[in-house]
Design an enzyme around this catalytic site. Structure first.
Site, PDB file in Angstrom:
ATOM      1  N   ASN A  18      37.848 -38.781-107.587  1.00 27.04           N
ATOM      2  CA  ASN A  18      37.394 -39.574-108.664  1.00 27.04           C
ATOM      3  C   ASN A  18      37.438 -39.057-109.797  1.00 27.04           C
ATOM      4  OD1 ASN A  18      35.442 -37.348-107.769  1.00 27.04           O
ATOM      5  ND2 ASN A  18      33.808 -38.340-108.724  1.00 27.04           N
ATOM      6  N   GLU A  65      36.276 -39.512-113.647  1.00 25.49           N
ATOM      7  CA  GLU A  65      35.386 -40.318-114.745  1.00 25.49           C
ATOM      8  C   GLU A  65      35.679 -40.246-116.167  1.00 25.49           C
ATOM      9  OE1 GLU A  65      31.591 -37.741-114.083  1.00 25.49           O
ATOM     10  OE2 GLU A  65      31.543 -38.878-112.086  1.00 25.49           O
ATOM     11  N   CYS A  89      36.625 -44.508-108.555  1.00 24.49           N
ATOM     12  CA  CYS A  89      36.420 -43.836-107.377  1.00 24.49           C
ATOM     13  C   CYS A  89      37.575 -43.116-106.604  1.00 24.49           C
ATOM     14  CB  CYS A  89      35.480 -44.534-106.462  1.00 24.49           C
ATOM     15  SG  CYS A  89      34.155 -45.240-106.849  1.00 24.49           S
ATOM     16  N   GLU A 123      38.310 -43.044-103.591  1.00 22.40           N
ATOM     17  CA  GLU A 123      38.843 -43.912-102.475  1.00 22.40           C
ATOM     18  C   GLU A 123      39.742 -44.886-102.867  1.00 22.40           C
ATOM     19  OE1 GLU A 123      35.650 -43.046-103.202  1.00 22.40           O
ATOM     20  OE2 GLU A 123      34.326 -43.690-101.253  1.00 22.40           O
ATOM     21  N   CYS A 126      31.192 -46.687-101.808  1.00 21.93           N
ATOM     22  CA  CYS A 126      30.504 -47.536-102.837  1.00 21.93           C
ATOM     23  C   CYS A 126      30.965 -49.183-102.365  1.00 21.93           C
ATOM     24  CB  CYS A 126      30.645 -47.432-104.348  1.00 21.93           C
ATOM     25  SG  CYS A 126      32.177 -48.167-105.115  1.00 21.93           S
ATOM     26  N   CYS A 175      34.752 -49.917-103.355  1.00 24.01           N
ATOM     27  CA  CYS A 175      35.571 -49.314-102.630  1.00 24.01           C
ATOM     28  C   CYS A 175      35.680 -50.029-101.190  1.00 24.01           C
ATOM     29  CB  CYS A 175      35.220 -47.707-102.283  1.00 24.01           C
ATOM     30  SG  CYS A 175      35.498 -46.855-103.962  1.00 24.01           S
TER      31      CYS A 175
HETATM   32  N1  THU Z   1      32.257 -42.191-106.439  1.00 26.11           N
HETATM   33  C1  THU Z   1      33.338 -42.086-105.530  1.00 26.11           C
HETATM   34  O1  THU Z   1      34.432 -41.696-106.039  1.00 26.11           O
HETATM   35  N2  THU Z   1      33.300 -42.917-104.541  1.00 26.11           N
HETATM   36  C2  THU Z   1      32.427 -43.528-104.024  1.00 26.11           C
HETATM   37  O2  THU Z   1      32.541 -44.577-103.095  1.00 26.11           O
HETATM   38  C3  THU Z   1      30.799 -43.341-104.557  1.00 26.11           C
HETATM   39  C4  THU Z   1      31.102 -42.836-105.953  1.00 26.11           C
HETATM   40  C5  THU Z   1      32.311 -41.328-108.026  1.00 26.11           C
HETATM   41  C6  THU Z   1      32.159 -42.230-108.803  1.00 26.11           C
HETATM   42  C7  THU Z   1      31.416 -41.205-109.992  1.00 26.11           C
HETATM   43  O3  THU Z   1      32.488 -40.316-110.397  1.00 26.11           O
HETATM   44  C8  THU Z   1      30.412 -40.341-109.180  1.00 26.11           C
HETATM   45  O4  THU Z   1      31.027 -40.559-107.541  1.00 26.11           O
HETATM   46  C9  THU Z   1      29.066 -40.755-109.120  1.00 26.11           C
HETATM   47  O5  THU Z   1      28.930 -41.940-108.925  1.00 26.11           O
END
Ligand code: THU
Length: 135
Positions: free
Chosen positions: A48, A50, A59, A61, A90, A93
Site C-alpha cells: 500500500n 498512502e 491498496c 492488492e 477492501c 480491491c
Molecule cells: N489497505 C490495503 O492496502 N488493502 C486493503 O484491502 C485494505 C486497506 C491499506 C490502505 C491504507 O493504506 C491502509 O491499509 C489502512 O486503510
C-alpha cells in the site's frame, strides 16, 4: 486451472510478506503486502502507498493486480494478502479482482505467515457486477 498446492500457497504468502516491507503507510501505520500468481505462473507484488491527501492512497492488492495487468497478465490463480492481523481486502480491491475472474483464490494471512482465511473472489463479493453485465 488446478488448485494450488500447500507449498504454492506458503510461497505466495511469503512473497506478499516480503512485499509488505515496502508499504508506505506513515498515516495509518497499517502495512499491507500482496502477491498475485498469474495463470502463466508469474508473480507480481504490491504494497500500500498512502498519500497526505488521504483518499489518494492505493491498496496493496490493487497495485499488485494493476502491475500484473500492465505486464500483459489477465488471469490470476490466486492472490495472497499479508497484514499484521489478517485483515481482509477492501471492497474496491474485491471489485478489481472480480474484473479478472471470480474464481481467483484470495489467501489472507497475518505477519507470522499464518493463513487466516481462504476464499474465492465470488465468495468475498457475491453477485458482483462485472464484464458479463456489459457484454
Ligand atoms: N489497505 C490495503 O492496502 N488493502 C486493503 O484491502 C485494505 C486497506 C491499506 C490502505 C491504507 O493504506 C491502509 O491499509 C489502512 O486503510
Amino acid at each position: 486451472m488446478m488448485a494450488l498446492t500447500q507449498e504454492q500457497k506458503i510461497d505466495l504468502v511469503r512473497i506478499a510478506k516480503q512485499a509488505r516491507q515496502w508499504a508506505y503507510a506513515p498515516y495509518s501505520k497499517y502495512k499491507v503486502g500482496a502477491a498475485v500468481l498469474t495463470e502463466s505462473g508469474r508473480i507480481y507484488e504490491g504494497a500500500n502507498v498512502e498519500n497526505a491527501a488521504y483518499p489518494v492512497t492505493m491498496c496493496a492488492e490493487r497495485i499488485a493486480v494493476f502491475t500484473a495487468v500492465s505486464h500483459g497478465e489477465r488471469k490470476f490463480q490466486a492472490v495472497a494478502v499479508v497484514t499484521e492481523n489478517g485483515g481482509t481486502p477492501c471492497g474496491s480491491c474485491r471489485q478489481v479482482l472480480a474484473e479478472f475472474g471470480t474464481d481467483t483464490l484470495v489467501i489472507i494471512a497475518d505477519e507470522n505467515e499464518k493463513i487466516r482465511m481462504e476464499k474465492t473472489v465470488s465468495e468475498l463479493l457475491p453477485g458482483s457486477f462485472g464484464p458479463q453485465d456489459l457484454i
